[in-house]
Scaffold this motif. Structure first.
Motif, PDB file in Angstrom:
ATOM      1  N   ALA A 101      -7.089  -3.455   6.425  1.00 19.97           N
ATOM      2  CA  ALA A 101      -7.477  -3.711   7.852  1.00 19.97           C
ATOM      3  C   ALA A 101      -8.273  -4.745   8.046  1.00 19.97           C
ATOM      4  O   ALA A 101      -8.219  -5.466   9.087  1.00 19.97           O
ATOM      5  N   PHE A 121      -9.994   2.812   9.812  1.00 17.02           N
ATOM      6  CA  PHE A 121      -9.694   1.947   8.785  1.00 17.02           C
ATOM      7  C   PHE A 121     -11.085   1.527   8.049  1.00 17.02           C
ATOM      8  O   PHE A 121     -10.891   1.073   7.135  1.00 17.02           O
ATOM      9  N   PRO A 157       0.819  -1.244   0.263  1.00 18.97           N
ATOM     10  CA  PRO A 157      -0.052  -0.027   0.105  1.00 18.97           C
ATOM     11  C   PRO A 157       0.865   1.287   0.008  1.00 18.97           C
ATOM     12  O   PRO A 157       0.401   2.256  -0.585  1.00 18.97           O
ATOM     13  N   ASN A 158       2.117   1.096   0.530  1.00 13.04           N
ATOM     14  CA  ASN A 158       2.779   2.283   0.333  1.00 13.04           C
ATOM     15  C   ASN A 158       3.131   2.663  -0.735  1.00 13.04           C
ATOM     16  O   ASN A 158       3.480   4.129  -1.002  1.00 13.04           O
ATOM     17  N   ALA A 161      -0.635   4.315  13.830  1.00 15.87           N
ATOM     18  CA  ALA A 161      -0.996   3.926  12.477  1.00 15.87           C
ATOM     19  C   ALA A 161      -1.606   5.223  11.904  1.00 15.87           C
ATOM     20  O   ALA A 161      -1.789   5.439  10.717  1.00 15.87           O
ATOM     21  N   LYS A 162      -2.172   6.032  12.763  1.00 17.79           N
ATOM     22  CA  LYS A 162      -2.993   7.329  12.103  1.00 17.79           C
ATOM     23  C   LYS A 162      -1.925   8.463  11.643  1.00 17.79           C
ATOM     24  O   LYS A 162      -2.132   9.476  11.156  1.00 17.79           O
ATOM     25  N   PHE A 176       0.139  -0.946   9.645  1.00 20.64           N
ATOM     26  CA  PHE A 176      -1.498  -1.469  10.148  1.00 20.64           C
ATOM     27  C   PHE A 176      -0.999  -2.318  11.561  1.00 20.64           C
ATOM     28  O   PHE A 176      -0.236  -3.017  11.684  1.00 20.64           O
ATOM     29  N   VAL A 224       3.030   4.197   6.891  1.00 15.10           N
ATOM     30  CA  VAL A 224       1.893   3.492   6.346  1.00 15.10           C
ATOM     31  C   VAL A 224       2.025   2.084   6.879  1.00 15.10           C
ATOM     32  O   VAL A 224       2.778   1.227   6.591  1.00 15.10           O
ATOM     33  N   ARG A 276      -6.476   1.228   2.584  1.00 14.07           N
ATOM     34  CA  ARG A 276      -6.659   1.152   4.282  1.00 14.07           C
ATOM     35  C   ARG A 276      -7.555   0.209   4.395  1.00 14.07           C
ATOM     36  O   ARG A 276      -7.425  -0.483   5.451  1.00 14.07           O
ATOM     37  N   LYS A 277      -8.554   0.284   4.096  1.00 19.29           N
ATOM     38  CA  LYS A 277     -10.011  -0.471   4.693  1.00 19.29           C
ATOM     39  C   LYS A 277      -9.575  -1.968   4.054  1.00 19.29           C
ATOM     40  O   LYS A 277      -9.926  -2.975   4.970  1.00 19.29           O
TER      41      LYS A 277
END
Length: 457
Positions: free
Chosen positions: A403, A386, A300-301, A366-367, A374, A372, A399-400
């Motif tokens: 998660a 998430f 994801p990064n 994580a925020k 999890f 990036v 992100r969703k």
């Protein structure tokens, strides 16, 4: 029982510690109330049976791996909050650069009985330290330690002691994620539906063949170098890469592996991959950013990279769950937090380790917009940060997806040494060029890789 295999470098480390472990891994008491672990004299309470108890007080040392420069405010805040809850405790934070000699240096510290009280480690280091008795056995010392973490991650985060018994010696911390990324515009040009990406590895190969036919060499499915897909594809196909005891490679004995090599060969011949990418080390992120690849990297990064460097391509980047295939879940190596059996303030060290990895603190980190990662706790992954995604932003969607994926992901990632990977890839490259059959290439790759296991390199 899951079997883990030491990489070559770690095998050497274990041999170096044979004399230390000969002293025992705990349980051997003495008249002065001490026991031994990994050759070090430790408090009896740190080894053997019975949960760890005691006041949270005294000074401990906490070591991270290359995090101080970018995340000083976060960790200093966590430490301050812990010390506020426990005014008689003090945490000294040190940061290791995390270079290629990290495991060797940490094992040397452990052998010298100077391992930091609380330490951030990776899988390889966890293997070495657990085998030689340098980390608390949490199953005995903190039987409820696994409650905050996802069931799959906690269950799979065990490592073998010297007698082969698998134990929980670490707390899962943060990890990366894995998703499918793709150029929706190029998929549509190739006659594929971006709303229905492949769900299996061989299904992805089928789509790649369609891309080759439609693209006429103007764009490609993905790069050809097998190194970019091994062992992830094989694990998702549930190929038996290693024997049950982890001491030999068996991937050539599974017919699914030959089908995979035949698929890669067919795609290379059909033009689904750039011809010059078979043995190149070019970064697929850069090629994707040039609008020449349908499928991008799975980290994801990478989406952050494309967003910052190629905003036009980012706007047409789609995201979907990774191909789960026959395995049914993803695998990944998280970062861990361990507590040293040699700690003079083990109760305090364990309390801080659990505080650092609790749901609230994992979610807070994580925020951070600069990272990036999890979390490994169920409550963190259930947070709206998430789960509540608005709009069609690729990164938010990823992100969703990740998660949700983290709830079933395990830590059972198979790590190949560079030598093993190179030996396997070299043979598959020959097959893809039509110089060997898939099975002959795999048989030779397996033979060479097993020679490396025997040599411990």
């Amino acid at each position: 029982m899951r079997v883990r295999r030491l990489t070559g470098s770690l095998t050497c480390l274990v041999l170096l510690t044979v004399t230390a472990t000969a002293c025992g891994l705990g349980g051997g008491g003495s008249d002065d109330g001490d026991a031994t672990a990994g050759g070090c004299k430790v408090d009896k309470a740190n080894v053997g049976s019975g949960a760890l108890s005691g006041d949270v007080e005294g000074d401990i040392t906490f070591q991270t791996t290359n995090l101080k420069k970018d995340f000083g405010d976060y960790f200093n805040g966590v430490i301050a909050a812990f010390e506020k809850q426990h005014p008689d405790a003090k945490v000294k934070w040190i940061d290791d650069p995390g270079d290629a000699t990290f495991t060797q240096r940490l094992v040397a510290d452990a052998q010298g009985c100077t391992l930091p009280d609380v330490v951030n480690i990776n899988v390889n280091t966890a293997i070495a330290l657990t085998k030689n008795g340098y980390l608390l056995n949490l199953d005995k010392k903190a039987p409820d330690a696994g409650k905050p973490f996802t069931e799959a991650m906690w269950k799979s985060s065990t490592y073998a002691q010297a007698d082969g018994t698998e134990v929980h010696s670490v707390l899962p911390w943060y990890s990366g994620g894995i998703v499918q990324t793709f150029n929706t515009e190029l998929m549509t040009k190739a006659g594929l539906d971006p709303a229905k990406p492949a769900t299996t590895v061989l299904g992805l190969f089928d789509d790649a063949e369609k891309i080759a036919k439609a693209s006429d060499g103007k764009y490609f499915a993905f790069l050809a170098n097998p190194q970019l897909r091994i062992p992830a594809d094989w694990q998702q196909m549930d190929i038996k890469i290693l024997s049950a005891d982890g001491k030999k490679f068996t991937f050539a004995d599974d017919p699914k592996t030959a089908r995979w090599v035949e698929g890669m060969t067919r795609l290379y011949k059909a033009g689904a991959m750039p011809r010059d990418s078979l043995s190149s080390t070019q970064d697929p992120a850069n090629v994707f950013g040039q609008d020449k690849l349908v499928y991008g990297p799975t980290n994801p990064n990478f989406l952050r990279f494309i967003q910052q460097n190629n905003p036009t391509v980012y706007k047409k980047t789609g995201v979907a769950p990774f191909t789960l295939d026959a395995l049914g879940h993803t695998v990944g190596a998280p970062q861990y937090i361990g507590v040293a059996t040699t700690s003079k303030q083990a109760a305090t060290a364990l309390a801080f380790a659990r505080f650092l990895t609790n749901a609230e603190n994992q979610l807070a980190w994580a925020k951070d917009p600069n990272v990036v990662i999890f979390p490994s706790t169920t409550a963190s992954l259930d947070d709206p940060f998430f789960q509540s995604v608005k709009g069609s932003d690729p990164f938010a969607e990823a992100r969703k997806i990740v998660a949700s994926d983290r709830k079933t992901a395990t830590a059972d990632e198979i790590a190949l040494t560079p030598g093993e990977l190179n030996a396997i890839v070299a043979q598959i490259q020959l097959a893809m060029q039509g110089k060997k059959s898939a099975q002959d290439a795999l048989d030779e790759a397996q033979s060479k890789a097993n020679e490396l296991i025997e040599q411990g390199s």
